[in-house]
Design a protein around this motif. Structure first.
Motif, PDB file in Angstrom:
ATOM      1  N   LYS A   4      16.740 -12.826  67.056  1.00  0.00           N
ATOM      2  CA  LYS A   4      17.758 -12.032  67.742  1.00  0.00           C
ATOM      3  C   LYS A   4      18.374 -11.071  66.729  1.00  0.00           C
ATOM      4  O   LYS A   4      18.792 -11.489  65.643  1.00  0.00           O
ATOM      5  N   LEU A   5      18.412  -9.790  67.072  1.00  0.00           N
ATOM      6  CA  LEU A   5      18.887  -8.763  66.158  1.00  0.00           C
ATOM      7  C   LEU A   5      20.097  -8.060  66.750  1.00  0.00           C
ATOM      8  O   LEU A   5      20.337  -8.127  67.964  1.00  0.00           O
ATOM      9  N   ASP A   6      20.838  -7.360  65.892  1.00  0.00           N
ATOM     10  CA  ASP A   6      21.834  -6.451  66.437  1.00  0.00           C
ATOM     11  C   ASP A   6      21.233  -5.038  66.452  1.00  0.00           C
ATOM     12  O   ASP A   6      20.066  -4.845  66.091  1.00  0.00           O
ATOM     13  N   SER A   7      22.011  -4.066  66.856  1.00  0.00           N
ATOM     14  CA  SER A   7      21.460  -2.722  67.014  1.00  0.00           C
ATOM     15  C   SER A   7      21.042  -2.091  65.693  1.00  0.00           C
ATOM     16  O   SER A   7      20.307  -1.107  65.669  1.00  0.00           O
ATOM     17  N   ASN A   8      21.515  -2.667  64.574  1.00  0.00           N
ATOM     18  CA  ASN A   8      21.139  -2.142  63.256  1.00  0.00           C
ATOM     19  C   ASN A   8      20.023  -2.947  62.604  1.00  0.00           C
ATOM     20  O   ASN A   8      19.698  -2.729  61.437  1.00  0.00           O
ATOM     21  N   GLY A   9      19.476  -3.880  63.339  1.00  0.00           N
ATOM     22  CA  GLY A   9      18.396  -4.696  62.797  1.00  0.00           C
ATOM     23  C   GLY A   9      18.857  -5.906  62.024  1.00  0.00           C
ATOM     24  O   GLY A   9      18.031  -6.633  61.451  1.00  0.00           O
ATOM     25  N   VAL A  10      20.160  -6.143  61.990  1.00  0.00           N
ATOM     26  CA  VAL A  10      20.668  -7.329  61.286  1.00  0.00           C
ATOM     27  C   VAL A  10      20.285  -8.576  62.074  1.00  0.00           C
ATOM     28  O   VAL A  10      20.459  -8.635  63.293  1.00  0.00           O
ATOM     29  N   LEU A  11      19.750  -9.552  61.369  1.00  0.00           N
ATOM     30  CA  LEU A  11      19.302 -10.798  62.003  1.00  0.00           C
ATOM     31  C   LEU A  11      20.504 -11.630  62.429  1.00  0.00           C
ATOM     32  O   LEU A  11      21.367 -11.957  61.609  1.00  0.00           O
ATOM     33  N   LEU A  12      20.539 -11.990  63.697  1.00  0.00           N
ATOM     34  CA  LEU A  12      21.664 -12.765  64.223  1.00  0.00           C
ATOM     35  C   LEU A  12      21.306 -14.217  64.471  1.00  0.00           C
ATOM     36  O   LEU A  12      22.204 -15.047  64.626  1.00  0.00           O
ATOM     37  N   GLY A  13      20.013 -14.521  64.543  1.00  0.00           N
ATOM     38  CA  GLY A  13      19.637 -15.916  64.760  1.00  0.00           C
ATOM     39  C   GLY A  13      18.168 -16.058  65.098  1.00  0.00           C
ATOM     40  O   GLY A  13      17.523 -15.105  65.537  1.00  0.00           O
ATOM     41  N   TRP A  14      17.674 -17.284  64.851  1.00  0.00           N
ATOM     42  CA  TRP A  14      16.277 -17.605  65.179  1.00  0.00           C
ATOM     43  C   TRP A  14      16.250 -18.542  66.388  1.00  0.00           C
ATOM     44  O   TRP A  14      17.033 -19.500  66.453  1.00  0.00           O
ATOM     45  N   TYR A  15      15.305 -18.305  67.292  1.00  0.00           N
ATOM     46  CA  TYR A  15      15.208 -19.107  68.514  1.00  0.00           C
ATOM     47  C   TYR A  15      13.746 -19.443  68.794  1.00  0.00           C
ATOM     48  O   TYR A  15      12.821 -18.781  68.287  1.00  0.00           O
ATOM     49  N   LEU A  16      13.559 -20.459  69.610  1.00  0.00           N
ATOM     50  CA  LEU A  16      12.212 -20.852  70.015  1.00  0.00           C
ATOM     51  C   LEU A  16      11.655 -19.849  71.011  1.00  0.00           C
ATOM     52  O   LEU A  16      12.405 -19.147  71.707  1.00  0.00           O
ATOM     53  N   ASP A  17      10.328 -19.794  71.113  1.00  0.00           N
ATOM     54  CA  ASP A  17       9.691 -18.868  72.049  1.00  0.00           C
ATOM     55  C   ASP A  17      10.105 -19.161  73.488  1.00  0.00           C
ATOM     56  O   ASP A  17      10.047 -18.279  74.350  1.00  0.00           O
ATOM     57  N   THR A  18      10.480 -20.398  73.752  1.00  0.00           N
ATOM     58  CA  THR A  18      10.850 -20.781  75.113  1.00  0.00           C
ATOM     59  C   THR A  18      12.319 -20.480  75.430  1.00  0.00           C
ATOM     60  O   THR A  18      12.753 -20.657  76.565  1.00  0.00           O
ATOM     61  N   ASP A  19      13.073 -20.054  74.426  1.00  0.00           N
ATOM     62  CA  ASP A  19      14.487 -19.745  74.647  1.00  0.00           C
ATOM     63  C   ASP A  19      14.646 -18.391  75.325  1.00  0.00           C
ATOM     64  O   ASP A  19      13.806 -17.492  75.171  1.00  0.00           O
ATOM     65  N   SER A  20      15.724 -18.262  76.069  1.00  0.00           N
ATOM     66  CA  SER A  20      16.063 -16.981  76.689  1.00  0.00           C
ATOM     67  C   SER A  20      16.962 -16.213  75.720  1.00  0.00           C
ATOM     68  O   SER A  20      18.086 -16.639  75.436  1.00  0.00           O
ATOM     69  N   VAL A  21      16.462 -15.111  75.223  1.00  0.00           N
ATOM     70  CA  VAL A  21      17.187 -14.338  74.216  1.00  0.00           C
ATOM     71  C   VAL A  21      17.295 -12.892  74.693  1.00  0.00           C
ATOM     72  O   VAL A  21      16.292 -12.281  75.070  1.00  0.00           O
ATOM     73  N   GLU A  22      18.497 -12.376  74.636  1.00  0.00           N
ATOM     74  CA  GLU A  22      18.719 -11.000  75.086  1.00  0.00           C
ATOM     75  C   GLU A  22      18.228 -10.000  74.041  1.00  0.00           C
ATOM     76  O   GLU A  22      18.166 -10.290  72.853  1.00  0.00           O
ATOM     77  N   GLU A  23      17.898  -8.797  74.489  1.00  0.00           N
ATOM     78  CA  GLU A  23      17.539  -7.709  73.583  1.00  0.00           C
ATOM     79  C   GLU A  23      18.772  -7.279  72.790  1.00  0.00           C
ATOM     80  O   GLU A  23      19.900  -7.443  73.286  1.00  0.00           O
TER      81      GLU A  23
END
Lengths: 93, 148
Positions: A4-23
């Motif tokens: 999961k990234l922010d608009s500047n490409g900063v990493l906000l977190g790692w999630y599993l492929d099965t997780d629902s993650v917003e753009e």
């Protein structure tokens, strides 16, 4: 794995492929994820994960002040007559 | 010993035999094509999801070749443990290898002998910011919580 990234490409977190993650997000292979976490990556730049010093100038100044305060405090304790061992016992080395 | 002898096309033979005291039993062959395993056969790859009777399923990230590899372990009861290395001597924000849903706490320690120690500046479901006290040192953080 999903980063999961922010608009500047900063990493906000790692999630599993099965997780629902917003753009914004990017899905990577397990190998790419392992390489990223091994370098404590914190940003996604040009399709690569990198580790950059993301501290603000204020944070850097605070960190430097802390180092300076520790050294000045150590010296003051020694000026009072404490030995290195006694100073280390009090505040670490 | 009563048995059935199957002769190989080229050479040899296989004898299917009943034990001396056979009782009254029925051996039914599967209605599919395949090979029968013996006690001398290597087990084929097995889909772990088909296994039963295992007390707990654990999902773990692979451990890298480096001793400094970060990683996580996720238990099927949702307990999640992350471990990360503070690789910089200065204050560092480290993203967990797998985000928590809820975090409970952290343990931390330095890689340096002496009185220096790590300090947790902040903790979230996705990262930990860690500095040090006594001296600028590197170390490890072990964080635990849940992932649902």
């Amino acid at each position: 794995m999903i980063a999961k990234l922010d608009s500047n490409g900063v990493l906000l977190g790692w999630y599993l492929d099965t997780d629902s993650v917003e753009e914004p997000k990017v899905t990577v292979t397990k190998e790419a994820w392992q390489q990223a976490i091994d370098i404590n990556a914190n940003k996604y730049v040009d399709e690569k994960f990198v580790c950059e010093d993301l501290r603000t100038d204020e944070q850097k100044a605070n960190d430097n002040d802390e180092i300076a305060n520790r050294e000045s405090g150590r010296q003051k304790l020694k000026d009072l007559g404490l030995t290195d061992a006694e100073v280390n016992a009090l505040i670490g080395n | 010993m009563a048995g059935i002898i199957l002769t190989g096309d080229t050479s040899g033979e296989i004898t299917i035999s009943a034990p001396a005291v056979a009782g009254t039993n029925t051996l039914t062959l599967p209605a599919e094509t395949g090979n029968i395993l013996t006690d001398g056969s290597a087990l084929p790859a097995i889909d772990g999801s088909a296994l039963t009777g295992i007390s707990g399923v654990v999902t773990a990230s692979s451990i890298g070749t480096s001793n400094n590899s970060n990683g996580y372990i996720l238990f099927d009861n949702t307990l999640l443990i992350n471990w990360v290395r503070k690789s910089s001597a200065s204050t560092q924000t480290i993203t967990f290898p797998l985000a928590f849903t809820n975090y409970y706490g952290v343990y931390h320690g330095t890689e340096t002998a002496g009185g220096a120690y790590l300090r947790i500046h902040s903790l979230s479901t996705t990262s930990v910011t860690v500095g040090s006290g006594g001296a600028n040192v590197t170390g490890w953080v072990l964080a635990f919580g849940r992932k649902t």
